[in-house]
Design a protein around this motif. Structure first.
Motif, PDB file in Angstrom:
ATOM      1  N   ILE A 129      -4.409   6.708   0.417  1.00 52.55           N
ATOM      2  CA  ILE A 129      -4.013   5.482   0.260  1.00 52.55           C
ATOM      3  C   ILE A 129      -4.551   4.570  -0.785  1.00 52.55           C
ATOM      4  O   ILE A 129      -5.749   4.546  -1.041  1.00 52.55           O
ATOM      5  N   GLU A 159      -5.015  13.899  -0.430  1.00 51.45           N
ATOM      6  CA  GLU A 159      -4.278  12.738  -0.168  1.00 51.45           C
ATOM      7  C   GLU A 159      -5.113  11.508  -0.092  1.00 51.45           C
ATOM      8  O   GLU A 159      -6.187  11.708  -0.040  1.00 51.45           O
ATOM      9  N   LEU A 182       3.705   2.255   2.767  1.00 53.81           N
ATOM     10  CA  LEU A 182       3.251   1.990   4.032  1.00 53.81           C
ATOM     11  C   LEU A 182       3.698   0.514   4.442  1.00 53.81           C
ATOM     12  O   LEU A 182       3.544   0.165   5.580  1.00 53.81           O
ATOM     13  N   SER A 228       0.829  -1.299  -0.111  1.00 51.96           N
ATOM     14  CA  SER A 228      -0.143   0.031   0.166  1.00 51.96           C
ATOM     15  C   SER A 228       0.845   1.335  -0.060  1.00 51.96           C
ATOM     16  O   SER A 228       2.037   1.264   0.490  1.00 51.96           O
ATOM     17  N   LYS A 229       0.377   2.340  -0.857  1.00 51.27           N
ATOM     18  CA  LYS A 229       1.062   3.679  -0.667  1.00 51.27           C
ATOM     19  C   LYS A 229       0.338   4.879  -0.191  1.00 51.27           C
ATOM     20  O   LYS A 229      -0.845   4.789  -0.500  1.00 51.27           O
ATOM     21  N   TYR A 230       0.960   5.503   0.220  1.00 51.88           N
ATOM     22  CA  TYR A 230       0.306   6.977   0.981  1.00 51.88           C
ATOM     23  C   TYR A 230       0.734   8.095  -0.159  1.00 51.88           C
ATOM     24  O   TYR A 230       1.838   8.100  -0.482  1.00 51.88           O
TER      25      TYR A 230
END
Length: 326
Positions: free
Chosen positions: A199, A197, A219, A145-147
């Motif tokens: 996720i 923003e 993350l 997962s990426k923020y």
């Protein structure tokens, strides 16, 4: 949203970040790729990570054991060729339908770098940047997962907090690591107008509009594919970038001496009507920028004149005594 048609994307979404939840889950890679299977299938193949070519086996070992605050990030533009992947309907992955329109395909094998395999451990990522050559992008997360934190660009909006840009925007500096930036500027950034923003989880794909600033941090250990493209809505921006900022153009092979000229030639051959429309839009945008600049200069000059008059000095000649000068 689950998915998006090309028509809906072009009509309403080219300037907005968004996440799709369905397309990646139809890829063969969705069921095939994780660290273990990639280690077995591609372990001896070298991939680029931070300007160094690593055998994937060695990088995954590093990834499993690193405690670095800013871990090295694998970012390879030749992964399709190195891994002998097929791209398309019957391939290992395919471009999501709504991102299928890409006018850089007019350049065929002379197009700039446009797709990357991205692998990294928790805490790795990319500091604030815009995508190259005014292109748009999509980023599909296969594992992890990426923020993301993103900001639109305009002449009236400054860069994100903690980011410093040269006057011609050729140099971007952020004196902090991702972790330091988050500690120092994250609260301020989230309160900044225009901030977006979110996720992006495994099986999802995120759209990055042309010109948007973005920072990305993993993350959890992540595997992703990203690709840049040129939709018709942003063709004028790409043409203007290639024409007006040749020193900032990137990703073309060395034998392409004039990217703007080459792109113009290919578009004239393959999409003449679309090119004509884009050129008109580019010229209108240029004239709009010039008017805004002229208005800014005029306003500044008027303010300076008003300030000079309020001081009470005159540089003219008259027969009046000094006492008459107020």
């Amino acid at each position: 949203m689950q998915d998006l048609s090309t028509t809906d994307f072009n009509e309403s979404w080219t300037d907005k970040p968004f996440i799709l939840t369905d397309p990646v889950k139809s890829w063969a890679l969705w069921n095939l790729w994780d660290q273990n299977t990639m280690r077995k299938s591609y372990g001896v193949i070298k991939f680029r990570a931070e300007a160094v070519d690593w055998p994937l086996q060695a990088y995954l070992d590093y990834m499993d054991n690193t405690s670095d605050e800013s871990p090295l990030y694998l970012f390879d533009s030749l992964f399709v060729e190195k891994m002998n992947l097929a791209v398309g309907t019957n391939g290992e992955y395919q471009v999501p339908e709504c991102f299928g329109e890409d006018f850089f395909t007019a350049l065929h094998e002379q197009r700039p770098d446009n797709r990357w395999l991205i692998i990294g451990p928790e805490r790795s990522g990319s500091t604030f940047h815009k995508d190259p050559n005014a292109t748009s992008a999509w980023n599909a997360v296969i594992r992890g997962s990426k923020y993301w934190i993103m900001f639109p660009t305009s002449r009236s909006n400054p860069p994100p907090p903690g980011v410093y840009v040269s006057e011609d925007q050729s140099e971007v500096t952020s004196p902090l690591s991702i972790a330091e930036w988050l500690l120092e500027f994250h609260v301020e950034a989230r309160a900044t107008p225009g901030c977006v923003e979110g996720i992006c989880h495994a099986g999802e794909v995120l759209h990055v509009p042309s010109g948007w600033w973005h920072l990305v941090v993993n993350l959890s250990p992540s595997i992703a594919i990203t690709q840049n493209f040129v939709p018709q809505a942003h063709l004028p921006k790409v043409l203007a970038f290639l024409k007006e900022k040749p020193d900032q153009v990137s990703g073309f092979k060395q034998d392409v001496a004039d990217p703007y000229g080459l792109f113009l030639q290919r578009m004239k051959q393959q999409h003449p009507e679309i090119l004509e429309q884009a050129m008109r839009q580019m010229e209108r945008a240029k004239q709009g920028r010039k008017r805004k600049w002229d208005e800014l200069v005029k306003s500044r000059d008027e303010d300076e004149a008003q300030n000079a008059n309020s001081i009470g000095f005159s540089f003219g000649f008259s027969d009046a005594d000094e006492d008459d000068v107020s």
